[in-house]
Write a protein that holds these residues in place. Sequence first.
Motif, PDB file in Angstrom:
ATOM      1  N   ALA A  33      37.319  22.736  39.558  1.00  0.00           N
ATOM      2  CA  ALA A  33      37.915  23.518  39.979  1.00  0.00           C
ATOM      3  C   ALA A  33      39.163  23.682  39.550  1.00  0.00           C
ATOM      4  O   ALA A  33      39.679  24.556  39.699  1.00  0.00           O
ATOM      5  CB  ALA A  33      38.536  21.896  40.682  1.00  0.00           C
ATOM      6  N   SER A  34      39.787  22.974  38.150  1.00  0.00           N
ATOM      7  CA  SER A  34      41.152  23.457  37.856  1.00  0.00           C
ATOM      8  C   SER A  34      40.989  24.760  37.458  1.00  0.00           C
ATOM      9  O   SER A  34      42.179  25.137  37.180  1.00  0.00           O
ATOM     10  CB  SER A  34      41.335  22.872  37.088  1.00  0.00           C
ATOM     11  OG  SER A  34      41.530  21.573  37.230  1.00  0.00           O
ATOM     12  N   ARG A  35      40.597  24.934  36.566  1.00  0.00           N
ATOM     13  CA  ARG A  35      40.094  26.536  35.416  1.00  0.00           C
ATOM     14  C   ARG A  35      39.839  27.827  37.172  1.00  0.00           C
ATOM     15  O   ARG A  35      40.411  28.747  36.832  1.00  0.00           O
ATOM     16  CB  ARG A  35      38.822  26.454  35.248  1.00  0.00           C
ATOM     17  CG  ARG A  35      39.295  25.849  34.244  1.00  0.00           C
ATOM     18  CD  ARG A  35      37.358  25.394  33.024  1.00  0.00           C
ATOM     19  NE  ARG A  35      37.014  26.897  32.875  1.00  0.00           N
ATOM     20  CZ  ARG A  35      36.128  26.787  32.035  1.00  0.00           C
ATOM     21  NH1 ARG A  35      34.986  26.201  31.623  1.00  0.00           N
ATOM     22  NH2 ARG A  35      35.435  28.387  31.663  1.00  0.00           N
ATOM     23  N   LEU A  36      39.398  27.167  37.863  1.00  0.00           N
ATOM     24  CA  LEU A  36      38.859  28.121  39.417  1.00  0.00           C
ATOM     25  C   LEU A  36      40.390  28.221  39.478  1.00  0.00           C
ATOM     26  O   LEU A  36      41.155  29.520  40.187  1.00  0.00           O
ATOM     27  CB  LEU A  36      38.304  27.396  40.685  1.00  0.00           C
ATOM     28  CG  LEU A  36      36.639  27.268  40.331  1.00  0.00           C
ATOM     29  CD1 LEU A  36      35.597  26.563  41.651  1.00  0.00           C
ATOM     30  CD2 LEU A  36      36.397  28.772  40.095  1.00  0.00           C
ATOM     31  N   VAL A  37      41.478  27.088  40.399  1.00  0.00           N
ATOM     32  CA  VAL A  37      42.449  27.181  40.807  1.00  0.00           C
ATOM     33  C   VAL A  37      43.250  28.693  39.638  1.00  0.00           C
ATOM     34  O   VAL A  37      44.191  28.991  40.007  1.00  0.00           O
ATOM     35  CB  VAL A  37      43.466  26.007  41.108  1.00  0.00           C
ATOM     36  CG1 VAL A  37      44.744  25.873  40.994  1.00  0.00           C
ATOM     37  CG2 VAL A  37      42.380  25.325  41.646  1.00  0.00           C
ATOM     38  N   ALA A  38      43.599  27.956  38.440  1.00  0.00           N
ATOM     39  CA  ALA A  38      43.938  28.463  37.676  1.00  0.00           C
ATOM     40  C   ALA A  38      43.815  30.027  37.203  1.00  0.00           C
ATOM     41  O   ALA A  38      44.469  31.122  36.932  1.00  0.00           O
ATOM     42  CB  ALA A  38      44.078  27.968  35.647  1.00  0.00           C
ATOM     43  N   ALA A  39      42.430  30.434  37.106  1.00  0.00           N
ATOM     44  CA  ALA A  39      42.166  31.869  37.879  1.00  0.00           C
ATOM     45  C   ALA A  39      42.237  32.145  38.663  1.00  0.00           C
ATOM     46  O   ALA A  39      42.273  34.168  38.561  1.00  0.00           O
ATOM     47  CB  ALA A  39      41.080  31.903  37.236  1.00  0.00           C
ATOM     48  N   GLY A  40      42.851  31.660  39.527  1.00  0.00           N
ATOM     49  CA  GLY A  40      43.690  32.573  41.248  1.00  0.00           C
ATOM     50  C   GLY A  40      42.447  32.895  41.505  1.00  0.00           C
ATOM     51  O   GLY A  40      42.730  33.234  43.346  1.00  0.00           O
ATOM     52  N   VAL A  41      41.694  32.017  42.515  1.00  0.00           N
ATOM     53  CA  VAL A  41      40.778  31.830  43.447  1.00  0.00           C
ATOM     54  C   VAL A  41      41.810  30.955  44.739  1.00  0.00           C
ATOM     55  O   VAL A  41      43.064  30.477  44.664  1.00  0.00           O
ATOM     56  CB  VAL A  41      39.804  31.001  43.570  1.00  0.00           C
ATOM     57  CG1 VAL A  41      38.329  31.469  42.888  1.00  0.00           C
ATOM     58  CG2 VAL A  41      39.935  29.560  43.300  1.00  0.00           C
ATOM     59  N   LYS A  42      41.393  31.461  45.497  1.00  0.00           N
ATOM     60  CA  LYS A  42      42.546  31.049  47.160  1.00  0.00           C
ATOM     61  C   LYS A  42      41.706  29.950  47.793  1.00  0.00           C
ATOM     62  O   LYS A  42      42.130  29.681  48.886  1.00  0.00           O
ATOM     63  CB  LYS A  42      42.352  32.647  48.567  1.00  0.00           C
ATOM     64  CG  LYS A  42      43.134  33.468  47.955  1.00  0.00           C
ATOM     65  CD  LYS A  42      42.817  34.575  48.955  1.00  0.00           C
ATOM     66  CE  LYS A  42      43.237  36.462  47.915  1.00  0.00           C
ATOM     67  NZ  LYS A  42      42.996  36.983  49.285  1.00  0.00           N
ATOM     68  N   GLY A  43      40.446  29.717  47.257  1.00  0.00           N
ATOM     69  CA  GLY A  43      39.638  28.256  48.178  1.00  0.00           C
ATOM     70  C   GLY A  43      38.807  27.818  47.670  1.00  0.00           C
ATOM     71  O   GLY A  43      37.762  29.372  46.358  1.00  0.00           O
TER      72      GLY A  43
END
Lengths: 210, 210
Positions: free
Chosen positions: B162-172
Amino acid sequence: MRKQKVSSAVIRRLPRYYRHLTDLHLAGVERLSSSALGMSLGMTASQIRQDLSCFGEFGQQGYGYNVDKLRGEISEILGMGKGHTAVVLGAGNLGRALMENFHFDRSGFELCAAFDVDPALVGRQVSGVPVYHVDGLEKFLEEHPVSIGVLTVPRGVANHIASRLVAAGVKGIWNFTNIELMVDSAGVIIEDVHFADSLLALSYMISEEQ
Amino acid sequence: MRKQKVSSAVIRRLPRYYRHLTDLHLAGVERLSSSALGMSLGMTASQIRQDLSCFGEFGQQGYGYNVDKLRGEISEILGMGKGHTAVVLGAGNLGRALMENFHFDRSGFELCAAFDVDPALVGRQVSGVPVYHVDGLEKFLEEHPVSIGVLTVPRGVANHIASRLVAAGVKGIWNFTNIELMVDSAGVIIEDVHFADSLLALSYMISEEQ
DNA sequence: TAGATTGTTAATCGATTAACAATC
DNA sequence: TAGATTGTTAATCGATTAACAATC
């Protein structure tokens, strides 16, 4: 024994409390206050105390709550100790995913059987649970009364199978089909898990900001 | 353009309206009144009109609503026309069940790729969607910005991914893991699908009566 | 036109939060 | 004991329902 009807909002929060208390218990935490719990869950201590007060007095002034005791009380409230049972209707991808990954027992349910029409599946076992032909549904339910049916069949047959479950006397249907069931649900509880609705709500929320 | 923040209760009802309007449209119904819709959905006409009025004026006095037009408006409100994209994290049973059975496109999402660590899955396609090794996640997201990550990984790695997704800029993040994600979600929306919570609520409801 | 139905304002209802006496 | 924290009552806030003028 309950004072009056407990609101749906309260009921929906109980599993979250339960989950957090389980984590705390596993982490060796013995006590906690409503304000500490509120802090963790991002809600007010008032709300937590108000919620719990619907069911009894589980805390102690000046001390707070015993984590394991409160966890047990909530488990009791949620009916996890009632020996509920379940059958899966439709052992396709989603049905099998639930059978293989979802721990029914951790929610207090025993998964007894699955039903399908696919000859390739009927007679097999999935995660130790037998898959029968759906023709034998009524006979099975007569011999093994179950609490709920987990509905993971294709849309087209959802209402038909749901009616059969209701007629056979289940207490609830856990509905994973993306339709509104139209069963004469006299006393039968329908709990919908509408993936599409959830995704659309997310879609709204990510579209809104920017 | 919106008057003020729309309450979560309203947003959660929109997909249900949309679903019903789609059914009516497919059935050839052209117009409907708020009271007719309310009747079908078991809610008041007032609530429906109040809900819709958060977003504009879609009806006509004395006539009601045009089914297809209202459906289009709600689709727009929900962001279904924004060209949102998604990737699946974890192509295990649940991930594959979603990829094979859930119609992302019907909610306006294009499913671009899936990621896993299992060598037996990496390199394959599931329902025409390629499965890559999760090591390449950041590179992929850099080249193909996606709107959301569908989180169907094991509990243990959920927060990390989840952190990697957030770091990579997903919106949700559409979270199917049964844990509370602890990401620094500055502006990232988390939509939880907690099966266990849903089942426990059902458990409560079937235990309550009798 | 007359009947129907909207969008919106006002009234009601319910849920959340705040406050505090009771007490461990 | 003094400090902490409960369970509960009262106050506030928000969501739902009712009512109705506007108008197609």
